[in-house]
Design a protein around this motif. Structure first.
Motif, short mmCIF file in Angstrom:
data_model
loop_
_atom_site.label_atom_id
_atom_site.label_comp_id
_atom_site.label_asym_id
_atom_site.label_seq_id
_atom_site.Cartn_x
_atom_site.Cartn_y
_atom_site.Cartn_z
N VAL A 265 0.86 -1.18 0.00
CA VAL A 265 0.00 0.00 0.00
C VAL A 265 0.90 1.23 0.00
O VAL A 265 1.84 1.33 0.79
CB VAL A 265 -0.92 0.01 1.25
N VAL A 266 0.62 2.18 -0.89
CA VAL A 266 1.42 3.41 -1.01
C VAL A 266 0.50 4.61 -0.74
O VAL A 266 -0.61 4.68 -1.27
CB VAL A 266 2.05 3.53 -2.41
N THR A 267 0.98 5.55 0.08
CA THR A 267 0.21 6.76 0.37
C THR A 267 -0.14 7.49 -0.92
O THR A 267 0.71 7.71 -1.78
CB THR A 267 1.02 7.71 1.27
N GLN A 268 -1.39 7.84 -1.06
CA GLN A 268 -1.85 8.58 -2.24
C GLN A 268 -1.80 10.09 -1.95
O GLN A 268 -1.97 10.53 -0.83
CB GLN A 268 -3.28 8.17 -2.60
N ALA A 269 -1.60 10.86 -3.00
CA ALA A 269 -1.59 12.32 -2.86
C ALA A 269 -3.01 12.80 -2.51
O ALA A 269 -3.98 12.19 -2.93
CB ALA A 269 -1.11 12.96 -4.15
N PRO A 270 -3.09 13.89 -1.76
CA PRO A 270 -1.99 14.64 -1.16
C PRO A 270 -1.46 13.96 0.11
O PRO A 270 -2.23 13.37 0.87
CB PRO A 270 -2.64 15.99 -0.82
N TYR A 271 -0.13 14.04 0.31
CA TYR A 271 0.48 13.45 1.51
C TYR A 271 0.11 14.28 2.74
O TYR A 271 -0.09 15.50 2.63
CB TYR A 271 2.00 13.43 1.39
N PRO A 272 0.03 13.64 3.91
CA PRO A 272 -0.16 14.43 5.14
C PRO A 272 0.97 15.44 5.30
O PRO A 272 2.13 15.14 4.98
CB PRO A 272 -0.08 13.36 6.24
N ILE A 273 0.62 16.64 5.76
CA ILE A 273 1.62 17.69 6.04
C ILE A 273 1.64 17.91 7.54
O ILE A 273 0.63 18.25 8.15
CB ILE A 273 1.27 18.99 5.30
N ILE A 274 2.80 17.70 8.14
CA ILE A 274 2.96 17.78 9.60
C ILE A 274 4.03 18.82 9.90
O ILE A 274 5.14 18.74 9.35
CB ILE A 274 3.37 16.42 10.18
N SER A 275 3.72 19.78 10.75
CA SER A 275 4.74 20.78 11.10
C SER A 275 5.83 20.14 11.95
O SER A 275 5.60 19.13 12.63
CB SER A 275 4.11 21.94 11.86
N TYR A 276 6.99 20.75 11.93
CA TYR A 276 8.11 20.25 12.74
C TYR A 276 7.71 20.19 14.21
O TYR A 276 7.98 19.19 14.89
CB TYR A 276 9.32 21.17 12.55
N ALA A 277 7.05 21.25 14.70
CA ALA A 277 6.65 21.28 16.12
C ALA A 277 5.68 20.14 16.44
O ALA A 277 5.80 19.47 17.47
CB ALA A 277 6.02 22.63 16.45
N GLN A 278 4.71 19.91 15.54
CA GLN A 278 3.75 18.84 15.75
C GLN A 278 4.44 17.48 15.70
O GLN A 278 4.12 16.57 16.49
CB GLN A 278 2.65 18.91 14.68
N ALA A 279 5.38 17.31 14.77
CA ALA A 279 6.10 16.03 14.65
C ALA A 279 6.89 15.72 15.91
O ALA A 279 6.88 14.57 16.40
CB ALA A 279 7.03 16.08 13.44
N MET A 280 7.57 16.72 16.46
CA MET A 280 8.36 16.50 17.67
C MET A 280 7.46 16.15 18.85
O MET A 280 7.84 15.36 19.72
CB MET A 280 9.22 17.73 17.98
N LEU A 281 6.27 16.73 18.90
CA LEU A 281 5.34 16.44 19.99
C LEU A 281 4.69 15.06 19.80
O LEU A 281 4.72 14.22 20.70
CB LEU A 281 4.25 17.51 20.06
N GLU A 282 4.10 14.79 18.64
CA GLU A 282 3.31 13.58 18.46
C GLU A 282 4.14 12.32 18.19
O GLU A 282 3.69 11.21 18.46
CB GLU A 282 2.33 13.76 17.30
N PHE A 283 5.37 12.51 17.65
CA PHE A 283 6.17 11.36 17.27
C PHE A 283 7.56 11.35 17.92
O PHE A 283 8.26 10.35 17.83
CB PHE A 283 6.33 11.31 15.74
N GLY A 284 7.96 12.46 18.52
CA GLY A 284 9.27 12.53 19.16
C GLY A 284 10.42 12.58 18.17
O GLY A 284 11.58 12.40 18.54
N THR A 285 10.12 12.85 16.91
CA THR A 285 11.15 12.89 15.87
C THR A 285 10.61 13.66 14.68
O THR A 285 9.39 13.74 14.49
CB THR A 285 11.54 11.46 15.43
#
Length: 578
Positions: A265-285
């Motif tokens: 399975v491959v992500t279809q466009a449009p890809y999710p857009i995640i801000s750097y701040a959100q990524a560090m909070l929700e994923f730790g990276t």
């Protein structure tokens, strides 16, 4: 002179024909009076039968030979369904050795992937004879061909940029090349074609791309080859961040849909857009693996109101999991947490009566327990893990715990390629070692808010039009809307400690070009090696590179780096310090 056709072209339609074929001796089998050779070329394998055993005299495995003979139908009970030519064989009438074996093989070709990596790399030309290794290189060639065709189809022009260029502070260490003609001066190998592709935009080329070699003196990792790598480098004039996103989505989705293993399975466009701040909070990276369903939440403010003093004054992150976990699992997870530098790992389990079980329960006042349940979205059977430290470390640790939980509880989505964009990176960061403000990533990025932001905001609060593409936790690409305005560029570099004279010296071409009507432009550069590594499900990037450096940045096959003569050093005005 050597062969009439390649082995993949041999079919039952050739039965009865006299032919000449060539390749390497993969295997020899003596059946008493009749011998067999499995002959291999780049394209296939065919069985050769030798009824005159004198033809086999002196022949050894992996010798390069040419065989003249007659194509025959195999007996039905000897068919080999594992190879396309499994219903036919060639009866040899003449065997000529084209390339003799003078030494014993350092490893068996068919099992070379089980050999120590340093031995494989020393004899890489033999390792590449292994079908699995060779197939990776054929796959690589096909992917690159497809990328080229796709970019051209989308209106991009391929242009090669220089390999010898000027050294510039772009984040990694340069490989430097001394000049013979200009004493004491050096070229550098390009960390990326960054300046040149921007200059192409100033030149009026609208859409550029290149399968670009890049050189960085960096240490190896599983997903990073030391020394050199290739990227699909592209740039567009009159383009916004969103325009680049659309191109990235089209080319990557098409590539992964074509080359990913069947059933993926491959992500279809449009890809999710995640801000750097959100990524560090929700994923730790800033390289989140979206196949992992776990998310991190911030519970800092809540625990400042609780009586658990070790959490006071710290950033507190939490991860909720719904899974059966034994006492042994908790002990192993605690050991993992301590192994990555954490002092401990708090947790709470939600029981049947919705009460909590765990060492921190007594520190949450009764009148706040319902608030915590709502904050964490907790249900019966959930376990919530708690990580506390200074913000940077809390993010890092929470991200590692999230990954460990996802892997150990088998939560990672199978057969999937999950893409996302990470954007809104900070323009600057504080360098603790040098006690100064530095660029966070690419110094050529446009600051959000332009000149006004640079003049009025705290530099550490300024965001850049920078973005990455991440797939399954691997950074595939970085890119940016470029800073094409000389006045903004001068101020941006000034904040990072580079005065205008330094800018003229280090980035003179861009500095000058931007004074002649530079268009707004943007681009990115997905890594080709990492793309192929993901598509082939290889854990080490060296498995998809024809002649990779070792993990210690050595070419074990050709002996690089190596010593040069005193005469060579004198020619380039170099003296080696003791």
């Amino acid at each position: 002179m050597y062969r009439d056709l390649t082995l993949d072209k041999l079919t039952e339609g050739d039965i009865g024909k006299e032919i000449q074929i060539a390749g390497w001796v993969e295997n020899i089998r003596d059946h008493g009076g009749v011998s067999f050779i499995d002959l291999r070329d780049m394209y296939g394998v065919v069985q050769v039968v030798l009824r005159d055993t004198t033809l086999l005299e002196g022949i050894t495995k992996e010798e390069c030979i040419s065989i003249s003979g007659k194509v025959e139908q195999r007996d039905e009970e000897t068919y080999n369904p594992k190879i396309p030519s499994g219903t036919i064989e060639v009866e040899a009438h003449e065997v000529n050795v084209l390339g003799k074996m003078y030494r014993t093989l350092p490893f068996e070709i068919q099992t070379s992937k089980e050999t120590r990596e340093d031995v494989r790399l020393k004899y890489r030309y033999l390792d590449l004879r292994n079908k699995k290794v060779k197939d990776n290189m054929i796959f690589r060639s096909n992917v690159i061909k497809f990328l080229r065709e796709k970019m051209e189809e989308m209106g991009f022009m391929e242009i090669q940029t220089p390999i010898l260029c000027a050294s510039s502070p772009e984040g990694a260490r340069d490989y430097i090349v001394p000049s013979r003609r200009y004493k004491g001066q050096f070229y550098a190998l390009p960390q990326a074609p960054q300046q040149y592709k921007q200059l192409l935009m100033v030149s009026g080329f609208d859409k550029y791309f290149q399968i670009a070699p890049c050189f960085r003196d960096e240490d190896a990792r599983a997903d990073r080859s030391p020394g050199e790598f290739y990227q699909l480098d592209f740039e567009m004039s009159f383009a916004t961040q969103e325009d680049v996103f659309a191109v990235g989505e089209e080319v990557l989705s098409a590539t992964f849909e074509k080359f990913a293993p069947e059933g993926s399975v491959v992500t279809q466009a449009p890809y999710p857009i995640i801000s750097y701040a959100q990524a560090m909070l929700e994923f730790g990276t800033d390289k989140p693996d979206l196949r992992n369903p776990l998310r991190i939440i911030d519970v800092t403010e809540f625990f400042q109101r609780c009586t658990f003093k070790p959490f006071h004054g710290k950033t507190v992150r939490a991860i909720k999991v719904h899974a059966d976990m034994s006492k042994g699992f908790h002990e192993k997870l605690l050991k993992f947490a301590q192994g990555i530098g954490m002092g401990g790992l708090g947790y709470l389990e939600v029981l049947e009566d919705k009460s909590y079980k765990g060492p921190i329960d007594k520190f949450i006042p009764d009148d706040m327990k319902e608030e915590f349940r709502t904050l964490g979205g907790l249900e019966i059977g959930d376990t919530i893990f708690l990580i506390a430290d200074k913000e940077k470390k809390a993010n890092l640790y929470a991200g590692q715990i999230r990954t460990e939980l996802g892997e150990k509880l088998d939560l990672i989505e199978k057969n999937a390629y999950r893409f996302c964009y990470i954007n809104d990176f900070p323009m600057y960061e504080y360098n603790e070692e040098d006690k100064k403000i530095d660029f966070t990533h690419n110094p050529f990025s446009m600051p959000q808010g332009g000149l006004e932001a640079l003049n009025t905001m705290d530099p550490l609060d300024i965001l850049a039009y920078q973005y990455d593409i991440v797939c399954n936790g691997v950074e595939l690409s970085s890119g940016a809307v470029r800073n094409h305005d000389m006045e903004i560029m001068v101020k941006a570099f000034e904040i990072a400690g580079y005065d205008e004279e330094t800018l003229k010296t280090k980035f003179g071409a861009l500095y000058n070009a931007f004074q002649f009507g530079a268009p707004p432009h943007a681009g990115m550069a997905p890594g080709v090696d990492r793309m192929i590594m993901l598509l082939k499900n290889e854990e080490n990037i060296r498995e998809v590179i024809p002649f990779p450096m070792s993990g210690t940045a050595q070419d074990l096959m050709c002996g690089a780096p190596g010593f040069v003569t005193e005469h060579q050093l004198r020619e380039v005005h170099i003296k080696v310090r003791e």
